[in-house]
Motif scaffolding. Structure first.
Motif, short mmCIF file in Angstrom:
data_model
loop_
_atom_site.label_atom_id
_atom_site.label_comp_id
_atom_site.label_asym_id
_atom_site.label_seq_id
_atom_site.Cartn_x
_atom_site.Cartn_y
_atom_site.Cartn_z
N GLY A 160 3.34 -6.85 -11.13
CA GLY A 160 3.35 -5.58 -11.68
C GLY A 160 4.41 -4.50 -11.16
N ASN A 161 4.48 -3.45 -11.32
CA ASN A 161 5.38 -2.30 -10.76
C ASN A 161 4.79 -2.16 -9.19
OD1 ASN A 161 7.04 -2.40 -12.81
ND2 ASN A 161 5.94 -0.48 -13.85
N THR A 162 5.08 -2.89 -8.35
CA THR A 162 4.70 -2.95 -7.18
C THR A 162 5.64 -3.15 -6.15
OG1 THR A 162 4.26 -5.17 -7.07
CG2 THR A 162 2.27 -3.83 -7.76
N GLY A 163 5.03 -2.85 -4.81
CA GLY A 163 5.98 -3.06 -3.58
C GLY A 163 6.15 -4.51 -3.44
N PRO A 164 5.28 -5.67 -3.63
CA PRO A 164 5.91 -6.73 -3.54
C PRO A 164 6.68 -7.13 -4.41
CG PRO A 164 3.42 -6.68 -3.38
CD PRO A 164 3.77 -5.30 -3.65
N TYR A 165 6.65 -6.78 -5.62
CA TYR A 165 7.63 -6.86 -6.64
C TYR A 165 9.17 -6.43 -6.32
CZ TYR A 165 10.44 -5.52 -11.12
OH TYR A 165 11.18 -5.25 -11.89
N LEU B 30 15.02 15.19 -2.41
CA LEU B 30 15.03 16.12 -1.26
C LEU B 30 14.78 17.33 -1.70
CD1 LEU B 30 18.07 14.91 0.62
CD2 LEU B 30 16.28 15.39 1.57
N ALA B 31 15.11 17.82 -2.99
CA ALA B 31 14.99 19.30 -3.26
C ALA B 31 13.59 19.38 -3.81
CB ALA B 31 15.91 19.20 -4.76
N GLU B 32 12.86 18.48 -4.20
CA GLU B 32 11.51 18.39 -4.51
C GLU B 32 10.41 18.17 -3.68
OE1 GLU B 32 11.43 16.27 -8.42
OE2 GLU B 32 13.14 17.25 -8.98
N TYR B 33 10.95 17.52 -2.46
CA TYR B 33 10.13 17.09 -1.31
C TYR B 33 9.32 15.75 -2.04
CZ TYR B 33 11.77 21.14 1.05
OH TYR B 33 12.55 22.06 1.78
N GLU B 34 9.81 15.09 -2.80
CA GLU B 34 9.01 14.21 -3.55
C GLU B 34 9.44 12.68 -3.44
OE1 GLU B 34 6.31 13.33 -5.07
OE2 GLU B 34 6.38 15.20 -6.37
N PRO B 35 8.86 11.97 -2.32
CA PRO B 35 9.27 10.62 -2.22
C PRO B 35 9.26 9.71 -3.57
CG PRO B 35 8.06 11.17 -0.25
CD PRO B 35 8.17 12.42 -1.56
N SER B 36 8.18 10.08 -4.17
CA SER B 36 7.91 9.25 -5.41
C SER B 36 9.28 9.08 -6.66
CB SER B 36 7.11 9.82 -6.24
OG SER B 36 7.15 11.08 -7.06
N ASN C 27 -6.36 7.48 -7.14
CA ASN C 27 -7.45 6.28 -7.05
C ASN C 27 -6.80 5.00 -6.52
OD1 ASN C 27 -10.10 5.17 -6.71
ND2 ASN C 27 -9.97 4.76 -9.06
N PHE C 28 -7.45 4.51 -5.49
CA PHE C 28 -6.74 3.32 -4.88
C PHE C 28 -7.46 2.15 -5.22
CE2 PHE C 28 -4.19 1.32 -1.79
CZ PHE C 28 -3.14 2.15 -1.82
N ILE D 163 0.85 -1.16 0.09
CA ILE D 163 0.06 -0.01 0.08
C ILE D 163 0.75 1.16 -0.17
CG2 ILE D 163 -1.66 1.31 1.42
CD1 ILE D 163 -2.71 -1.51 1.97
N VAL D 164 1.87 1.18 0.66
CA VAL D 164 2.92 2.22 0.66
C VAL D 164 3.26 2.75 -0.42
CG1 VAL D 164 4.80 3.23 1.81
CG2 VAL D 164 3.47 2.05 3.31
N PHE D 165 3.87 1.56 -1.19
CA PHE D 165 4.67 1.74 -2.49
C PHE D 165 3.77 2.22 -3.47
CE2 PHE D 165 6.52 0.36 -6.44
CZ PHE D 165 7.83 0.50 -6.34
N HIS D 166 2.57 1.71 -3.69
CA HIS D 166 1.38 2.12 -4.54
C HIS D 166 0.92 3.37 -4.18
CE1 HIS D 166 -1.69 1.37 -7.58
NE2 HIS D 166 -2.78 1.75 -6.50
#
Ligand code: ARG
Length: 573
Positions: free
Chosen positions: A454-459, A507-513, A443-444, A429-432
C-alpha cells in the motif's frame, strides 16, 4: 535551484511587461496563480489567464494567445498551448531530466534546501512526556512532528535546539511518593523500570478516586509534594530517581526513532525562574485577583483569563511556560520558538502568548504553536489515568515483530536483519502517522501501516532499496545524455524537480505530511519508470547511462525526503 513555478512565473512576468505595457504584474503574483493540473493532457503547469485580465486590461484569450506565442521557442518547454483562456505548459522531459540530474549530482544532500535559515536559531519544544505517566501513542504526534520540523529547519540551514520539556514537577510526584512508600519495592522498580512506576501511579489514582481512604491519600500526596517543594532530602532523592528511571525508558524509544535532544530541561528547571516573571506581571499592573487567585484578564481578546497563581500561591502551567520562554530567549537568542502539542492545548498557548505580548516582550510574535489532532488505536480512545493505554514501545515492538516475520520469509539471507526490521517496523508507524495533515484526528491500525504494497513506509523504504540495488550493479558515474525522454522518464524528472517547492511548503505550513505525500509521488513515478524503462539491460548505451543518472537522482532525493520525516534508509530490505 530548480523551481518550476517560480521560473515559469518569471518568464511570464517579463513577457507580459513587454507585450502589455501599462499593465502591472509581478513574478510572485503569477507564481501564486500557476497550478499543477490534475490531468497530464492539460499540461505540467497551467495558468488560468482570467486571473490576469484585471492587471493587464485584456480579455483572457487575448492574454493566453499572446503569451503562448511569446514562449513558443523557450527551451524550458516542449510546447505551450493556449486553450480557452488557459495557458498550458508542457516541459521538455529530456532537458528537465538533464537539469535535475545535474543539479542533484552537484548538490547531493543539499538538493531541495531553501537555505533561508542560515544565521538564524529556532528552538523546538516537543515530545515532553510527563514523568511517571505512561509514554503512550498520544505522544507519537508531538515526538515525530516535532522532530521532523527540527530536521526540516536544519535542512534549511537553521541552527536548531530541540528541547524535551519534561513534565518533571508537580503533584503527580506527591502521589507517586505516597504510593511508593506504601506499596513500592526498590528492587522491583530497578528491574521493571517505568512500568512499575506507572503501576504505582495508576494504583494510587484508583485508590484516591474509588476508596474510602481516598481523601486522606490525596491529602498525604499534597503534603509529600509540598515537602518536595521545600527541598526535603528524602523526597528530592526519590523524585530524582523516578525521573532517571523514566528518562532511561524514553531514551530507548528515542533511539529507535533516531531522535536526540539538545536539552532535557524540564518543568522543574523553571521553578526558581517564575517569581521574577510574576513580579513583572504585578509591576505592569497586569495581575488581577479573582477569588483569591491571580489571573491576567484576557476578556478584551475574546479569551478566558490566563491563570498565573492559585489561591494558595502555587504556580500553574502557563506561569511556567512564560518563565521558560523568557529564559530560552535570553539563553538561546532564538529567532523562532516552536511548540508542538495536541490541539487540546491551543487555548493555553494563545493565552500565554498574549500575556507575553502584554508584558512588553517584543519577541512575542516569534512564538509558534503547532497543534495536531488526536490519535486512537483500532477505534479506541486513550485513557491515561486508568492505565488503559497503548504504549509507544509496545506499538513499536509489535510492528517490529510483524516485519521480522515477513522478512524471515521473504529474505532470510539478509545480513543485519534484526536492525533492518527495527528500521522498517518503526518507520512504518512514523510514515503512517505523518501521512495525514497533522490537525486531522487519526485512527491507527497496524495492518494498514505495515503493508508492503500500500502507500506505506515499508513500500517507500523498499523503493529506496530498489534504487540502491540498481546503483550497486552499475560501476562509475552516470550523466543524462539522451536527447529525448520517454513519458515515464519525463514524469520522474518532473517529480524530482518538484522537491524544492515541497520543502518550502512543508516549512511554511509546519506540515511534515507534505513531505510524506511527496515521497509517495516520487515512489510512484520511480516505480512506473522502473517497470516501463529497462535500466541496466537497456541496449542503447546513452539511454542506459541516462536512466542510471535518473535512478541516482531518485535515490538522493528519496533518501533526503525519508530522512526529513525521521525515517531510516536501509539499502537492502
Ligand atoms: N508535558 C506536557 C503534556 O504532556 C506537554 C508540554 C508541552 N510544552 C510546553 N512548553 N507546554 O501535556
Amino acid at each position: 535551484m530548480i523551481q518550476l513555478k517560480q521560473q515559469t512565473a518569471e518568464k511570464i512576468a517579463a513577457l507580459a511587461a513587454g507585450a502589455f505595457p501599462g499593465g502591472s504584474l509581478t513574478a510572485d503574483e503569477v507564481c501564486n496563480m500557476l497550478e499543477y493540473p490534475p490531468e497530464a493532457a492539460m499540461g505540467d503547469l497551467a495558468l488560468p489567464c482570467f486571473k490576469l485580465s484585471k492587471s493587464l486590461h485584456r480579455a483572457p484569450v487575448q492574454i493566453s494567445d499572446a503569451l503562448a506565442a511569446g514562449l513558443a521557442d523557450d527551451p524550458l518547454f516542449a510546447r505551450v498551448e493556449s486553450v480557452k483562456g488557459y495557458l498550458n505548459f508542457f516541459f521538455d522531459g529530456a532537458s528537465l531530466a538533464a537539469r535535475v540530474t545535474d543539479e542533484v549530482a552537484q548538490q547531493g544532500g543539499k538538493y531541495g534546501s531553501p537555505m533561508d535559515g542560515v544565521g538564524k536559531t529556532v528552538v523546538l519544544d516537543y515530545s515532553s512526556p510527563n514523568v511517571a505517566k505512561p509514554f503512550h501513542i498520544g505522544h507519537l504526534g508531538t515526538t515525530v512532528i516535532g522532530h521532523s520540523l527540527k530536521l526540516l529547519h536544519q535542512f534549511a540551514g537553521w541552527q536548531c535546539i530541540g528541547i524535551n520539556y519534561l513534565g518533571d514537577w508537580g503533584t503527580q510526584f506527591g502521589k507517586l511518593i505516597v504510593a511508593y512508600k506504601k506499596w513500592g519495592d526498590r528492587k522491583q522498580i530497578e528491574e521493571g523500570g517505568i512500568d512499575r512506576l506507572v503501576e504505582l501511579y495508576v494504583r494510587i489514582n484508583n485508590a484516591i478516586d474509588d476508596t474510602p481512604e481516598g481523601k486522606a491519600l490525596a491529602d498525604e500526596a499534597r503534603a509529600e509534594f509540598h515537602k518536595m517543594e521545600e527541598g526535603d532530602e528524602e523526597n528530592i532523592a526519590l523524585w530524582k530517581w523516578f525521573v532517571q528511571i523514566s528518562l532511561a525508558e524514553y531514551e530507548k524509544t528515542y533511539r529507535q526513532l533516531g531522535i536526540t535532544f539538545d536539552s532535557y530541561k524540564g518543568e522543574s528547571f523553571y521553578t526558581d525562574k517564575m517569581p521574577a516573571q510574576v513580579q513583572k506581571l504585578r509591576d505592569a499592573g497586569l495581575l488581577k485577583i479573582d477569588d483569591g487567585a491571580a489571573i491576567v484578564d484576557l476578556e478584551s481578546y475574546g479569551m478566558p483569563p490566563c491563570l498565573i497563581l492559585k489561591r494558595d500561591g502555587s504556580t500553574l502551567y502557563p506561569t511556567r511556560d512564560i518563565a521558560a520562554a523568557v529564559w530560552r530567549k535570553e539563553h538561546y537568542r532564538f529567532d523562532k520558538a516552536i511548540y508542538v502539542t495536541s490541539a487540546q492545548q491551543c487555548l493555553h498557548f494563545k493565552q500565554w502568548f498574549k500575556v507575553v505580548e502584554l508584558m512588553g516582550y517584543d519577541w512575542y510574535d516569534e512564538l509558534v504553536h503547532v497543534p495536531y489532532g488526536t490519535v486512537s488505536v483500532n477505534g479506541a480512545k486513550l485513557a491515561t489515568r486508568t492505565g488503559n493505554v497503548v504504549l509507544l514501545k509496545d506499538l513499536f515492538a509489535q510492528a517490529i515483530e510483524k516485519v521480522s516475520a515477513i522478512m524471515a520469509e521473504k529474505n532470510p539471507e539478509l545480513a543485519g536483519r534484526s536492525d533492518i526490521a527495527e528500521q522498517v517496523g518503526v518507520g512504518a508507524i512514523v510514515f503512517h502517522y505523518l501521512l495525514g495533515s497533522r490537525i486531522r484526528d487519526i485512527n491507527f491500525t497496524l495492518e494498514d501501516a505495515l503493508s508492503f504494497d500500500g502507500n506505506t513506509g515499508p513500500y517507500a523504504q523498499y523503493t529506496y532499496a530498489r534504487t540502491c540495488s540498481v546503483l550497486r550493479k552499475y560501476a562509475g558515474e552516470a550523466k543524462w545524455r539522451s536527447e529525448t525522454a520517454t513519458p515515464e522518464e519525463g514524469a520522474l524528472a518532473k517529480t524530482i524537480a518538484l522537491f524544492p517547492e515541497r520543502v518550502r511548503a512543508a516549512l511554511a505550513e509546519y506540515e511534515p505530511s507534505v513531505i510524506t505525500r511527496y515521497i509517495l509521488e516520487l515512489c510512484a513515478a520511480f516505480n512506473r519508470f522502473y517497470h516501463e524503462c529497462p535500466i541496466l539491460s537497456c541496449e542503447d548505451e546513452k539511454q542506459r547511462e541516462s536512466r542510471v543518472a535518473l535512478t541516482a537522482a531518485t535515490r538522493q532525493v528519496l533518501g533526503t525526503a525519508l530522512h526529513l520525516i525521521c525515517m531510516a534508509t536501509p539499502e537492502q530490505i
